[in-house]
Write an enzyme that holds these catalytic residues in place. Structure first.
Site, short mmCIF file in Angstrom:
data_model
loop_
_atom_site.label_atom_id
_atom_site.label_comp_id
_atom_site.label_asym_id
_atom_site.label_seq_id
_atom_site.Cartn_x
_atom_site.Cartn_y
_atom_site.Cartn_z
N ASP A 1 7.98 -5.92 -7.08
CA ASP A 1 8.44 -7.09 -6.35
C ASP A 1 8.21 -6.94 -4.85
O ASP A 1 7.90 -5.85 -4.36
CB ASP A 1 9.93 -7.32 -6.62
CG ASP A 1 10.21 -7.77 -8.04
OD1 ASP A 1 9.29 -8.31 -8.68
OD2 ASP A 1 11.35 -7.57 -8.51
N ARG B 1 16.57 -2.61 -10.26
CA ARG B 1 17.47 -3.09 -9.22
C ARG B 1 18.78 -3.61 -9.82
O ARG B 1 19.85 -3.44 -9.23
CB ARG B 1 16.78 -4.17 -8.39
CG ARG B 1 15.62 -3.61 -7.54
CD ARG B 1 14.76 -4.72 -6.99
NE ARG B 1 15.53 -5.64 -6.18
CZ ARG B 1 15.10 -6.85 -5.83
NH1 ARG B 1 13.91 -7.29 -6.22
NH2 ARG B 1 15.86 -7.63 -5.08
N ARG C 1 3.87 -4.70 -12.02
CA ARG C 1 4.05 -5.58 -10.86
C ARG C 1 5.32 -5.19 -10.11
O ARG C 1 6.42 -5.32 -10.66
CB ARG C 1 4.14 -7.04 -11.31
CG ARG C 1 2.88 -7.56 -11.97
CD ARG C 1 3.02 -9.00 -12.41
NE ARG C 1 4.00 -9.16 -13.49
CZ ARG C 1 4.28 -10.32 -14.08
NH1 ARG C 1 3.67 -11.43 -13.67
NH2 ARG C 1 5.16 -10.39 -15.06
#
Length: 255
Positions: free
Chosen positions: A51, A197, A49
């Protein structure tokens, strides 16, 4: 029959990969296109997944369909899908796989890139992080070495996630500097939500001399998200590769 579909997409128009109740997602667009063309409800399962705003140069998903397509049929379906879907999503190939193959659970290795530019460039606004402050890339690469190996990376994970383990094995983590552009590459067997991130944001703190490279060991050992740096913006992040065992593409006697 199960099929793997390889896609690439610009994440800027989407609220991530996964379907959302009131926001457009890559999964929704792909499922609706396949369902329309194949005239049956198609559900796709992705390798992971991403973001909202994150891009993918290569992402695999699997779907089931009753018909056994020939190679020519699959090329035709790929062509029709590319004409049907928006310019922000490209279908690169569709291949048959064994019936038990799983786009998420069979993935052995995933790689990401994070792009930074340090000179203002209007053509990179949605696809690279504009970061003006001076960075010490040598220190950032030194710190990246502490990421290598199998470790508990809870400190880089989004809070309240439903994973059973925070263990990941990172095999590559390095920065490349080309004039005013920086590229971070990281490869692992799996990644946690928001992990890359958070890693980038922490390494930027190292590059600005806010923390020492060796301090990364203490951050990892703390298992606390508050000890790591702020997450870097989503639009600089790209999923670049997902690799699978060759056996799932070997259909002899295993349809």
């Amino acid at each position: 029959m199960r099929y793997f579909i390889e896609i690439a997409y610009d994440g800027q128009p989407y609220h991530g990969w996964q379907r959302q109740p009131q926001s457009i997602s890559v999964q929704e667009v792909l499922e609706e296109a396949l369902s329309t063309l194949l005239r049956v409800v198609i559900v796709v399962t992705g390798a992971g997944r991403t973001d909202a705003g994150v891009h993918a140069k290569q992402l695999y998903a699997h779907f089931d369909f009753s018909n056994l397509f020939t190679e020519k049929d699959l090329k035709n379906l790929q062509h029709r899908l590319n004409r049907f879907m928006p310019p922000s999503i490209a279908v690169n190939r569709i291949v048959p796989v064994t019936s038990e193959a799983h786009a998420r659970f069979d993935a052995m290795v995933r790689s990401y890139e994070y792009k930074i530019h340090q000179a203002k460039n209007p053509f990179l606004n949605q696809h690279s992080y504009f970061f003006e402050k001076e960075l010490d890339v040598e220190r950032m690469n030194a710190a990246s070495q502490y990421l290598l190996g199998k470790q508990d990376f809870k400190c880089f994970s989004r809070s309240n996630t439903d994973v059973k383990t925070y263990l990941c094995e990172i095999t590559e983590a390095r920065w490349e500097h080309n004039n005013t552009e920086l590229l971070f590459t990281i490869t692992a067997d799996r990644f946690l939500r928001n992990m890359v991130r958070a890693v980038v944001g922490t390494l930027l703190d190292v590059g600005m001399h806010n923390i020492a490279p060796a301090h990364l060991k203490e951050i990892i050992a703390s298992r606390s998200r508050s000890e790591a740096g702020a997450s870097a913006p989503a639009h600089g992040l790209y999923l670049t590769a997902v690799k699978y065992p060759q056996k799932i593409f070997n259909l002899d006697g295993r349809r």
